[in-house]
Design an enzyme around this catalytic site. Sequence first.
Site, short mmCIF file in Angstrom:
data_model
loop_
_atom_site.label_atom_id
_atom_site.label_comp_id
_atom_site.label_asym_id
_atom_site.label_seq_id
_atom_site.Cartn_x
_atom_site.Cartn_y
_atom_site.Cartn_z
N CYS A 116 3.29 1.42 -1.06
CA CYS A 116 3.70 2.13 -2.28
C CYS A 116 5.21 2.33 -2.38
O CYS A 116 5.72 2.69 -3.43
CB CYS A 116 2.97 3.47 -2.38
SG CYS A 116 1.20 3.24 -2.43
N HIS A 256 6.30 8.00 -7.43
CA HIS A 256 5.14 7.14 -7.21
C HIS A 256 3.90 7.87 -7.72
O HIS A 256 3.77 9.08 -7.54
CB HIS A 256 5.02 6.84 -5.71
CG HIS A 256 3.74 6.15 -5.36
ND1 HIS A 256 3.33 5.00 -5.98
CD2 HIS A 256 2.76 6.47 -4.48
CE1 HIS A 256 2.17 4.63 -5.49
NE2 HIS A 256 1.79 5.50 -4.58
N ASN A 286 -3.05 4.40 -9.40
CA ASN A 286 -2.06 4.02 -8.39
C ASN A 286 -2.01 2.49 -8.29
O ASN A 286 -2.93 1.86 -7.78
CB ASN A 286 -2.48 4.63 -7.04
CG ASN A 286 -1.50 4.33 -5.93
OD1 ASN A 286 -0.58 3.52 -6.10
ND2 ASN A 286 -1.69 4.96 -4.79
O1 UT7 Z 1 -0.30 5.81 -2.56
C1 UT7 Z 1 -0.42 5.84 -1.16
C2 UT7 Z 1 -0.47 7.21 -0.67
N1 UT7 Z 1 -1.74 7.80 -0.98
C3 UT7 Z 1 -1.80 9.05 -1.39
O2 UT7 Z 1 -0.77 9.67 -1.58
C4 UT7 Z 1 -3.17 9.68 -1.55
C5 UT7 Z 1 -3.18 11.04 -0.89
N2 UT7 Z 1 -4.48 11.69 -0.89
C6 UT7 Z 1 -5.10 12.11 -2.02
O3 UT7 Z 1 -4.61 11.90 -3.10
C7 UT7 Z 1 -6.36 12.94 -1.88
O4 UT7 Z 1 -6.54 13.31 -0.52
C8 UT7 Z 1 -7.64 12.23 -2.38
C9 UT7 Z 1 -7.57 12.10 -3.89
C10 UT7 Z 1 -7.77 10.84 -1.75
C11 UT7 Z 1 -8.88 13.07 -2.04
O5 UT7 Z 1 -8.74 14.37 -2.57
P1 UT7 Z 1 -8.97 15.65 -1.62
O6 UT7 Z 1 -8.81 16.82 -2.48
O7 UT7 Z 1 -8.06 15.51 -0.44
O8 UT7 Z 1 -10.49 15.51 -1.24
P2 UT7 Z 1 -11.14 15.44 0.21
O9 UT7 Z 1 -10.94 14.10 0.80
O10 UT7 Z 1 -10.77 16.64 1.00
O11 UT7 Z 1 -12.68 15.60 -0.19
C12 UT7 Z 1 -13.20 16.83 -0.70
C13 UT7 Z 1 -14.65 16.62 -1.07
C14 UT7 Z 1 -15.48 15.96 0.02
O12 UT7 Z 1 -16.78 16.53 0.00
P3 UT7 Z 1 -17.22 17.64 1.08
O13 UT7 Z 1 -17.02 17.01 2.42
O14 UT7 Z 1 -16.29 18.80 0.83
O15 UT7 Z 1 -18.63 17.89 0.71
C15 UT7 Z 1 -15.56 14.54 -0.41
O16 UT7 Z 1 -16.72 13.88 0.09
O17 UT7 Z 1 -14.75 15.77 -2.20
C16 UT7 Z 1 -15.65 14.70 -1.91
N3 UT7 Z 1 -15.19 13.51 -2.64
C17 UT7 Z 1 -15.60 13.24 -3.88
N4 UT7 Z 1 -16.45 13.85 -4.72
C18 UT7 Z 1 -16.64 13.31 -5.93
C19 UT7 Z 1 -14.31 12.57 -2.22
N5 UT7 Z 1 -14.16 11.66 -3.18
C20 UT7 Z 1 -14.94 12.03 -4.22
C21 UT7 Z 1 -15.19 11.50 -5.50
N6 UT7 Z 1 -16.03 12.16 -6.31
N7 UT7 Z 1 -14.59 10.38 -5.93
#
Ligand code: UT7
Length: 338
Positions: A116, A256, A286
């Site tokens: 990125c 980004h 992204n």
């Molecule tokens: O460009 C390169 C650099 N990349 C980035 O900068 C990305 C950085 N990370 C992020 O943007 C975020 O961490 C994500 C968008 C990838 C994920 O968001 P989050 O708020 O960190 O969610 P999480 O991974 O902590 O997941 C929270 C919950 C989980 O469920 P439980 O374990 O709490 O029951 C996930 O299984 O959300 C669930 N989950 C979803 N639910 C519905 C994860 N993805 C989804 C989804 N739809 N698509």
Amino acid sequence: MKKINAVITGVGGYIPPDILDNFELSRMVDTSDEWIMQRIGIKERRILKEKGKATAHMGTKAVKELLKKTNTNPEDVDFLICGTITPDMPFPAVAQIVCDKAGLHNAFGYDLNAACSGFLFALETGRRFIESGAYKKVVVLGADMMSSVTNYEDRTTCPLFGDAAAAVLLEPSSGECGVLDSIMGVDGSGAKHLHMVAGGSLHPASHETIDKKQHFVFQEGQAVFKFAVSKMADVSVEIMKRNNLTHDDIAFLVPHQANLRIIEATARRMGINREQVMINIDRFGNTTAATIPLCLWDFEHHLKKGDNLILTSFGAGFTWGSVYIKWAYDGKKVSGKK
Ligand code: UT7
């Protein structure tokens, strides 16, 4: 001798016509428009579906538009550098294919892999070639077909990514505009949090790598999120400080586009209001190396000569950077948008 600055004299972009929105995604994996909008801020993303077309196709379209808008003869371009992690094939590079297809027959070029941060690292390279006096016309391209490395059965990554390409032209100037300062960084120990396991020399493609779905992006979202906010904000605050810029001096932050919450947190730490931030993650997601030039392309009509811009990125590697630019032209006159 007066210092030569590398000035952005034009922007070109390309987005494929096919849209994948959150409603369609929610039929593919267990997700919802509400979750994606709340946690990421993406409504839809573009997907390149044309058979036999890939990253170089989008890059060629973006570069052709750039050359047309800037009235540049392709034969006059000296150098093209392309940030990408999704080349059409391991070799030759996207840059070489684009030079051929867009008619840059007198240029040399190569790809740069910084995920990125690919565009900012490429901009830093192109800028130095201009400043040294070696070259007069440099194209800096960011292009990625993220749909080719996205697992559409993995709800934690598939809402994030889209496909696009965008490019800028750099030319020399002895005026006060141009790419004025930059801070770049890498930390390879971050590789464990964001990578693609297979397809390289460590794990070449095999039945096993395919069965294990190792040709797709792997990401530990929360770990990446924390690093992204702190690194983008740290370097952007530092670049403002060392150029004596306050938030009032900044026309636009060009971040980004990985997650709206990361963008907002970065802007907050810099003291920058939402109206001063280029945001199009809702429409394009992204697009990795393409996000920053795609923002410049999308918001070109808002840019005026003398505007101070801070560009900032964070990506796999880890890689990050911040660039201070004084914009060189009135975007309204050339962008075709109102
Ligand atoms: O460009 C390169 C650099 N990349 C980035 O900068 C990305 C950085 N990370 C992020 O943007 C975020 O961490 C994500 C968008 C990838 C994920 O968001 P989050 O708020 O960190 O969610 P999480 O991974 O902590 O997941 C929270 C919950 C989980 O469920 P439980 O374990 O709490 O029951 C996930 O299984 O959300 C669930 N989950 C979803 N639910 C519905 C994860 N993805 C989804 C989804 N739809 N698509």
